[in-house]
Design a protein around this motif. Sequence first.
Motif, PDB file in Angstrom:
ATOM      1  N   ALA A   1       0.959  -1.065   0.131  1.00  0.00           N
ATOM      2  CA  ALA A   1      -0.077   0.022   0.035  1.00  0.00           C
ATOM      3  C   ALA A   1       0.926   1.331  -0.056  1.00  0.00           C
ATOM      4  O   ALA A   1       0.567   2.218  -0.471  1.00  0.00           O
ATOM      5  N   GLY A   2       1.880   1.102   0.735  1.00  0.00           N
ATOM      6  CA  GLY A   2       2.853   2.488   0.735  1.00  0.00           C
ATOM      7  C   GLY A   2       3.509   2.738  -0.610  1.00  0.00           C
ATOM      8  O   GLY A   2       3.937   3.542  -1.101  1.00  0.00           O
ATOM      9  N   ALA A   3       3.798   1.311  -1.114  1.00  0.00           N
ATOM     10  CA  ALA A   3       4.547   1.630  -2.629  1.00  0.00           C
ATOM     11  C   ALA A   3       3.606   1.995  -3.674  1.00  0.00           C
ATOM     12  O   ALA A   3       3.932   2.781  -4.340  1.00  0.00           O
ATOM     13  N   LEU A   4       2.314   1.619  -3.343  1.00  0.00           N
ATOM     14  CA  LEU A   4       1.159   2.029  -4.569  1.00  0.00           C
ATOM     15  C   LEU A   4       0.885   3.547  -4.305  1.00  0.00           C
ATOM     16  O   LEU A   4       0.977   4.272  -5.213  1.00  0.00           O
ATOM     17  N   SER A   5       1.035   3.958  -3.144  1.00  0.00           N
ATOM     18  CA  SER A   5       0.697   5.317  -2.735  1.00  0.00           C
ATOM     19  C   SER A   5       1.830   6.311  -3.333  1.00  0.00           C
ATOM     20  O   SER A   5       1.633   7.321  -4.027  1.00  0.00           O
ATOM     21  N   THR A   6       2.923   5.755  -2.961  1.00  0.00           N
ATOM     22  CA  THR A   6       4.309   6.457  -3.413  1.00  0.00           C
ATOM     23  C   THR A   6       4.267   6.443  -5.141  1.00  0.00           C
ATOM     24  O   THR A   6       4.501   7.448  -5.652  1.00  0.00           O
ATOM     25  N   VAL A   7       3.698   5.362  -5.788  1.00  0.00           N
ATOM     26  CA  VAL A   7       3.902   5.471  -7.157  1.00  0.00           C
ATOM     27  C   VAL A   7       2.931   6.263  -7.674  1.00  0.00           C
ATOM     28  O   VAL A   7       2.975   7.216  -8.693  1.00  0.00           O
ATOM     29  N   ILE A   8       1.621   6.536  -7.175  1.00  0.00           N
ATOM     30  CA  ILE A   8       0.506   7.289  -7.741  1.00  0.00           C
ATOM     31  C   ILE A   8       1.093   8.705  -7.463  1.00  0.00           C
ATOM     32  O   ILE A   8       0.991   9.586  -8.521  1.00  0.00           O
ATOM     33  N   ILE A   9       1.654   9.076  -6.384  1.00  0.00           N
ATOM     34  CA  ILE A   9       2.247  10.356  -6.124  1.00  0.00           C
ATOM     35  C   ILE A   9       3.410  10.742  -7.104  1.00  0.00           C
ATOM     36  O   ILE A   9       3.332  11.814  -7.566  1.00  0.00           O
ATOM     37  N   SER A  10       4.133   9.826  -7.468  1.00  0.00           N
ATOM     38  CA  SER A  10       5.368   9.849  -8.390  1.00  0.00           C
ATOM     39  C   SER A  10       4.751  10.302  -9.652  1.00  0.00           C
ATOM     40  O   SER A  10       5.407  10.888 -10.509  1.00  0.00           O
ATOM     41  N   GLY A  11       3.841   9.417 -10.253  1.00  0.00           N
ATOM     42  CA  GLY A  11       3.143   9.613 -11.510  1.00  0.00           C
ATOM     43  C   GLY A  11       2.805  11.254 -11.576  1.00  0.00           C
ATOM     44  O   GLY A  11       2.833  11.594 -12.741  1.00  0.00           O
ATOM     45  N   PHE A  12       2.047  11.745 -10.562  1.00  0.00           N
ATOM     46  CA  PHE A  12       1.478  12.983 -10.875  1.00  0.00           C
ATOM     47  C   PHE A  12       2.715  13.862 -10.824  1.00  0.00           C
ATOM     48  O   PHE A  12       2.371  14.991 -11.218  1.00  0.00           O
ATOM     49  N   LEU A  13       3.552  13.721  -9.939  1.00  0.00           N
ATOM     50  CA  LEU A  13       4.602  14.737  -9.853  1.00  0.00           C
ATOM     51  C   LEU A  13       5.770  14.419 -10.920  1.00  0.00           C
ATOM     52  O   LEU A  13       6.817  15.729 -11.044  1.00  0.00           O
ATOM     53  N   ALA A  14       5.967  13.480 -11.574  1.00  0.00           N
ATOM     54  CA  ALA A  14       7.076  13.279 -12.513  1.00  0.00           C
ATOM     55  C   ALA A  14       7.083  14.409 -13.588  1.00  0.00           C
ATOM     56  O   ALA A  14       5.972  14.483 -14.057  1.00  0.00           O
ATOM     57  N   GLY A  15       8.149  15.105 -13.601  1.00  0.00           N
ATOM     58  CA  GLY A  15       8.338  16.071 -14.696  1.00  0.00           C
ATOM     59  C   GLY A  15       7.777  17.610 -14.469  1.00  0.00           C
ATOM     60  O   GLY A  15       8.055  18.633 -15.043  1.00  0.00           O
ATOM     61  N   ARG A  16       7.119  17.610 -12.986  1.00  0.00           N
ATOM     62  CA  ARG A  16       6.733  18.889 -12.577  1.00  0.00           C
ATOM     63  C   ARG A  16       7.388  19.172 -11.456  1.00  0.00           C
ATOM     64  O   ARG A  16       7.498  20.492 -11.166  1.00  0.00           O
TER      65      ARG A  16
END
Length: 160
Positions: free
Chosen positions: A4-19
Amino acid sequence: MWSAGALSTVIISGFLAGRVSLAIHLEVLSAIGYLTILILLAKYKDSFMRGSVSADRTFSIRRPFTSFHVNWVMAMGLFGAVGLEQATGDWITVFSRHELHMGLGVSTLPYLLFVLAMIVGRLSVHRLAQHVSIDRLVKIFPMVGGATFIACTNLGLLAS
């Protein structure tokens, strides 16, 4: 909880990548993780084991290492699963970005799907265990997962 921690980190990373720069992303994520751990420790402190208040000063450094027993089958299984998650997360994101030419945010999607599958599998294994023994599941699931991984990787290469 790990998945669950890895999943939430990936979701946050997906939104923040490049920004957001990677350094800021990691610093903020580390601070949030640290604060979350402190909050959880404070919330569950009453359920922790109490320390010994006896005046026994014959504590041995060997005692913590010899006073418990390890279920090696479970420990190796958990170690393998966590290692697989970490290795897959790094590899599949780099592979998606460089070989499949996905954007920064979208390149986390394969790992997101992988972690979701891990969570669903872990939460539903008890249903399967009613019909098939755990020993058999431990033999079947890695083969199915590996074959699916190889097939999807090749399909991704063919589609790109």
